[in-house]
Design a protein around this motif. Structure first.
Motif, PDB file in Angstrom:
ATOM      1  N   LEU A 109       0.820  -1.202   0.000  1.00 47.02           N
ATOM      2  CA  LEU A 109       0.000   0.000   0.000  1.00 47.02           C
ATOM      3  C   LEU A 109       0.862   1.264   0.000  1.00 47.02           C
ATOM      4  N   ARG A 110       1.939   1.255   0.760  1.00 45.80           N
ATOM      5  CA  ARG A 110       2.837   2.418   0.751  1.00 45.80           C
ATOM      6  C   ARG A 110       3.467   2.604  -0.621  1.00 45.80           C
ATOM      7  N   ALA A 111       3.836   1.505  -1.263  1.00 43.74           N
ATOM      8  CA  ALA A 111       4.422   1.596  -2.599  1.00 43.74           C
ATOM      9  C   ALA A 111       3.424   2.142  -3.617  1.00 43.74           C
ATOM     10  N   ALA A 112       2.126   1.980  -3.344  1.00 46.25           N
ATOM     11  CA  ALA A 112       1.077   2.500  -4.225  1.00 46.25           C
ATOM     12  C   ALA A 112       0.631   3.899  -3.816  1.00 46.25           C
ATOM     13  N   ASP A 113       1.440   4.586  -3.018  1.00 43.19           N
ATOM     14  CA  ASP A 113       1.178   5.967  -2.593  1.00 43.19           C
ATOM     15  C   ASP A 113      -0.087   6.100  -1.742  1.00 43.19           C
ATOM     16  N   PHE A 114      -0.303   5.130  -0.848  1.00 43.38           N
ATOM     17  CA  PHE A 114      -1.421   5.238   0.071  1.00 43.38           C
ATOM     18  C   PHE A 114      -1.084   6.054   1.312  1.00 43.38           C
ATOM     19  N   GLY A 115       0.123   6.614   1.348  1.00 44.75           N
ATOM     20  CA  GLY A 115       0.455   7.556   2.414  1.00 44.75           C
ATOM     21  C   GLY A 115       0.593   6.912   3.779  1.00 44.75           C
ATOM     22  N   ASP A 116      -0.224   7.379   4.730  1.00 46.78           N
ATOM     23  CA  ASP A 116      -0.140   6.946   6.126  1.00 46.78           C
ATOM     24  C   ASP A 116      -0.778   5.565   6.278  1.00 46.78           C
ATOM     25  N   VAL A 117       0.069   4.533   6.373  1.00 54.70           N
ATOM     26  CA  VAL A 117      -0.409   3.153   6.482  1.00 54.70           C
ATOM     27  C   VAL A 117       0.074   2.576   7.807  1.00 54.70           C
ATOM     28  N   ARG A 118      -0.858   2.132   8.628  1.00 58.57           N
ATOM     29  CA  ARG A 118      -0.538   1.476   9.904  1.00 58.57           C
ATOM     30  C   ARG A 118      -0.768  -0.029   9.753  1.00 58.57           C
ATOM     31  N   VAL A 119      -0.243  -0.780  10.688  1.00 54.93           N
ATOM     32  CA  VAL A 119      -0.456  -2.225  10.720  1.00 54.93           C
ATOM     33  C   VAL A 119      -1.127  -2.594  12.031  1.00 54.93           C
ATOM     34  N   ILE A 120      -2.340  -3.137  11.939  1.00 51.65           N
ATOM     35  CA  ILE A 120      -3.051  -3.661  13.105  1.00 51.65           C
ATOM     36  C   ILE A 120      -3.563  -5.052  12.727  1.00 51.65           C
ATOM     37  N   PRO A 121      -2.918  -6.104  13.207  1.00 50.89           N
ATOM     38  CA  PRO A 121      -3.385  -7.451  12.872  1.00 50.89           C
ATOM     39  C   PRO A 121      -4.797  -7.691  13.403  1.00 50.89           C
ATOM     40  N   PRO A 122      -5.514  -8.625  12.797  1.00 54.21           N
ATOM     41  CA  PRO A 122      -6.850  -8.960  13.311  1.00 54.21           C
ATOM     42  C   PRO A 122      -6.755  -9.631  14.675  1.00 54.21           C
ATOM     43  N   MET A 123      -7.891  -9.762  15.328  1.00 50.29           N
ATOM     44  CA  MET A 123      -7.921 -10.376  16.650  1.00 50.29           C
ATOM     45  C   MET A 123      -8.677 -11.692  16.607  1.00 50.29           C
ATOM     46  N   ILE A 124      -8.438 -12.481  17.628  1.00 45.41           N
ATOM     47  CA  ILE A 124      -9.176 -13.726  17.815  1.00 45.41           C
ATOM     48  C   ILE A 124      -9.686 -13.727  19.252  1.00 45.41           C
ATOM     49  N   PRO A 125     -10.998 -13.866  19.472  1.00 43.94           N
ATOM     50  CA  PRO A 125     -11.508 -13.923  20.847  1.00 43.94           C
ATOM     51  C   PRO A 125     -11.102 -15.239  21.498  1.00 43.94           C
ATOM     52  N   LEU A 126     -10.093 -15.189  22.326  1.00 44.44           N
ATOM     53  CA  LEU A 126      -9.470 -16.407  22.844  1.00 44.44           C
ATOM     54  C   LEU A 126     -10.430 -17.251  23.659  1.00 44.44           C
ATOM     55  N   GLU A 127     -11.394 -16.602  24.353  1.00 45.73           N
ATOM     56  CA  GLU A 127     -12.335 -17.391  25.153  1.00 45.73           C
ATOM     57  C   GLU A 127     -13.271 -18.213  24.272  1.00 45.73           C
ATOM     58  N   GLN A 128     -13.473 -17.791  23.034  1.00 44.41           N
ATOM     59  CA  GLN A 128     -14.321 -18.545  22.114  1.00 44.41           C
ATOM     60  C   GLN A 128     -13.555 -19.640  21.387  1.00 44.41           C
ATOM     61  N   TRP A 129     -12.220 -19.583  21.442  1.00 39.15           N
ATOM     62  CA  TRP A 129     -11.390 -20.557  20.741  1.00 39.15           C
ATOM     63  C   TRP A 129     -10.365 -21.130  21.725  1.00 39.15           C
ATOM     64  N   PRO A 130     -10.810 -21.902  22.706  1.00 39.39           N
ATOM     65  CA  PRO A 130      -9.868 -22.491  23.673  1.00 39.39           C
ATOM     66  C   PRO A 130      -8.994 -23.543  23.007  1.00 39.39           C
ATOM     67  N   CYS A 131      -7.805 -23.721  23.572  1.00 40.47           N
ATOM     68  CA  CYS A 131      -6.900 -24.756  23.067  1.00 40.47           C
ATOM     69  C   CYS A 131      -7.477 -26.128  23.422  1.00 40.47           C
ATOM     70  N   ARG A 132      -7.598 -26.989  22.447  1.00 38.56           N
ATOM     71  CA  ARG A 132      -8.227 -28.303  22.634  1.00 38.56           C
ATOM     72  C   ARG A 132      -7.193 -29.406  22.491  1.00 38.56           C
ATOM     73  N   PRO A 133      -7.366 -30.513  23.222  1.00 42.55           N
ATOM     74  CA  PRO A 133      -6.414 -31.623  23.107  1.00 42.55           C
ATOM     75  C   PRO A 133      -6.477 -32.272  21.728  1.00 42.55           C
ATOM     76  N   ARG A 134      -5.410 -32.968  21.388  1.00 38.40           N
ATOM     77  CA  ARG A 134      -5.372 -33.646  20.095  1.00 38.40           C
ATOM     78  C   ARG A 134      -6.467 -34.715  20.026  1.00 38.40           C
ATOM     79  N   PRO A 135      -7.240 -34.741  18.950  1.00 42.86           N
ATOM     80  CA  PRO A 135      -8.304 -35.754  18.853  1.00 42.86           C
ATOM     81  C   PRO A 135      -7.729 -37.148  18.649  1.00 42.86           C
ATOM     82  N   ARG A 136      -8.481 -38.125  19.045  1.00 44.06           N
ATOM     83  CA  ARG A 136      -8.067 -39.519  18.888  1.00 44.06           C
ATOM     84  C   ARG A 136      -8.569 -40.067  17.554  1.00 44.06           C
ATOM     85  N   GLY A 137      -8.042 -41.213  17.197  1.00 44.52           N
ATOM     86  CA  GLY A 137      -8.519 -41.896  16.013  1.00 44.52           C
ATOM     87  C   GLY A 137      -7.796 -41.470  14.748  1.00 44.52           C
ATOM     88  N   LEU A 138      -8.375 -41.835  13.608  1.00 44.88           N
ATOM     89  CA  LEU A 138      -7.792 -41.544  12.308  1.00 44.88           C
ATOM     90  C   LEU A 138      -7.642 -40.034  12.141  1.00 44.88           C
TER      91      LEU A 138
END
Length: 367
Positions: A154-183
């Protein structure tokens, strides 16, 4: 006399209602709405209301109804957004647009003074459909990219003032889960787009299967307006059979992604190009948060993930398949990647970091 300061009034400008179809622009806008409770937001809602989904933080904002039968950004929704946005912008202190740079964006960008007047504008760019469109576009205001790679473009295309804010993930909605069993289940989740990655995922899975890996391949496919989903899904099944894969399931849109990711062992996301998809795909963040190793194309946009993921050359099904074969046969490496992925999401894509960066940007532009 009350000394409570007036809350900033911000218009969330999207091309479809926030309670409609769940695209990247809608998801990002909904996340901002929920992350900044001290801001007086105005946002678009679907009428007639059909989906029964409210964006987070909706109770604290003002919903403006948009006529939309399915919540998808068809031409009528885009026209309503532009016309209503021009009116509502006059009542707000700041406009925050969430718009992919597609075919109609160059015209919109040149009309920016007419539509929004002198009010400050923040433009979060979920993606760029075609890099050639950047040469015909002007910045709407302060531009927010999701990755350093996109910010450089975007800066190379003359978009001027470009900030970087990565997206978020609501961690409480995506808890770390154990590896599933089986195939083991190998999952691809994406759109029916040319070079979207589904075909490469099938060919990579076939490469791993021919080398002796045993697993089940699941393709969770989302459609776009005007696509013949039945024909596209059938074409993927036929490609899998022709490649020698037998245990394959092709799904349409999946409502319960947390459970689908929890059932998977690995997420494959090997698109040759990103196209109009987000630089940081939300499905990848969701998989990492769940504790699922991810194999990505080695594209510049994915460099921010560092050693939390595996990468293979873009479009190289053979190398991608070798990565999959190795990962399925290495339980300890699977555990290491699962831990790294969750830690990366917590450190770089958490809601507190996301909210703090947007709050600081709002304060800067409104001061």
């Amino acid at each position: 006399m009350s000394t409570t300061p007036r809350r900033a009034r911000v218009l969330l400008l999207t091309s479809s209602p926030l309670d409609g179809a769940d695209g990247a622009d809608v998801r990002l806008a909904s996340d901002v709405l929920g992350a900044l409770p001290d801001v007086d937001f105005t946002w678009f809602a679907q009428w007639p209301h059909r989906r029964g989904r409210q964006p987070p933080g909706a109770d604290g904002g003002h919903a403006v109804r948009m006529l939309s039968w399915d919540g998808v950004p068809h031409v009528p929704e885009r026209v309503q957004s532009a016309m209503a946005g021009a009116v509502l912008a006059r009542r707000c202190d700041l406009v925050h647009a969430f718009l992919t740079i597609g075919r109609t964006f160059p015209a919109l960008s040149w009309l920016r003074p007419l539509l929004f007047g002198a009010r400050p504008v923040v433009h979060t760019v979920p993606g760029v459909m075609d890099a050639r469109l950047l040469r015909r576009s002007r910045p709407l205001g302060t531009t927010v990219a999701l990755s350093e790679s996109m910010a450089r473009r975007l800066r190379a295309a003359d978009f001027g003032d470009v900030r970087v804010i990565p997206p978020m993930i609501p961690l409480e909605q995506w808890p770390c889960r154990p590896r599933p069993r089986g195939l083991p289940v190998v999952l691809y989740a994406g759109h029916h787009d040319p070079q979207g990655g589904a075909e490469t995922a099938i060919d990579a899975a076939a490469e791993a299967a021919r080398a002796g890996a045993r697993f089940r391949l699941v393709l969770a496919m989302r459609g776009r307006p005007g696509q013949d989903l039945h024909a596209l899904e059938q074409a993927l099944r036929e490609r899998a059979v022709a490649a020698g894969l037998r245990d394959v399931e092709v799904l349409g849109y999946v409502e319960d992604m947390p459970e689908l990711l929890a059932s998977a062992h690995v997420l494959l996301f090997p698109p040759p190009v990103i196209g109009g998809k987000p630089d940081i795909p939300l499905t990848v963040l969701q998989a990492l948060a769940t504790g699922r190793p991810v194999i990505l194309s080695d594209l510049p946009q994915f460099a921010d993930f560092g050693n939390a993921v595996l990468r293979a050359p873009a479009g190289d099904a053979r190398r991608t398949g070798q990565q999959l074969l190795w990962l399925l046969g290495q339980p300890r490496s699977w555990d290491v990647l699962a831990e790294r992925g969750r830690a990366a999401v917590e450190e770089h894509f958490g809601p507190e970091r996301f909210a703090a960066r947007y709050a600081a940007l709002y304060r800067e532009l409104l001061s």
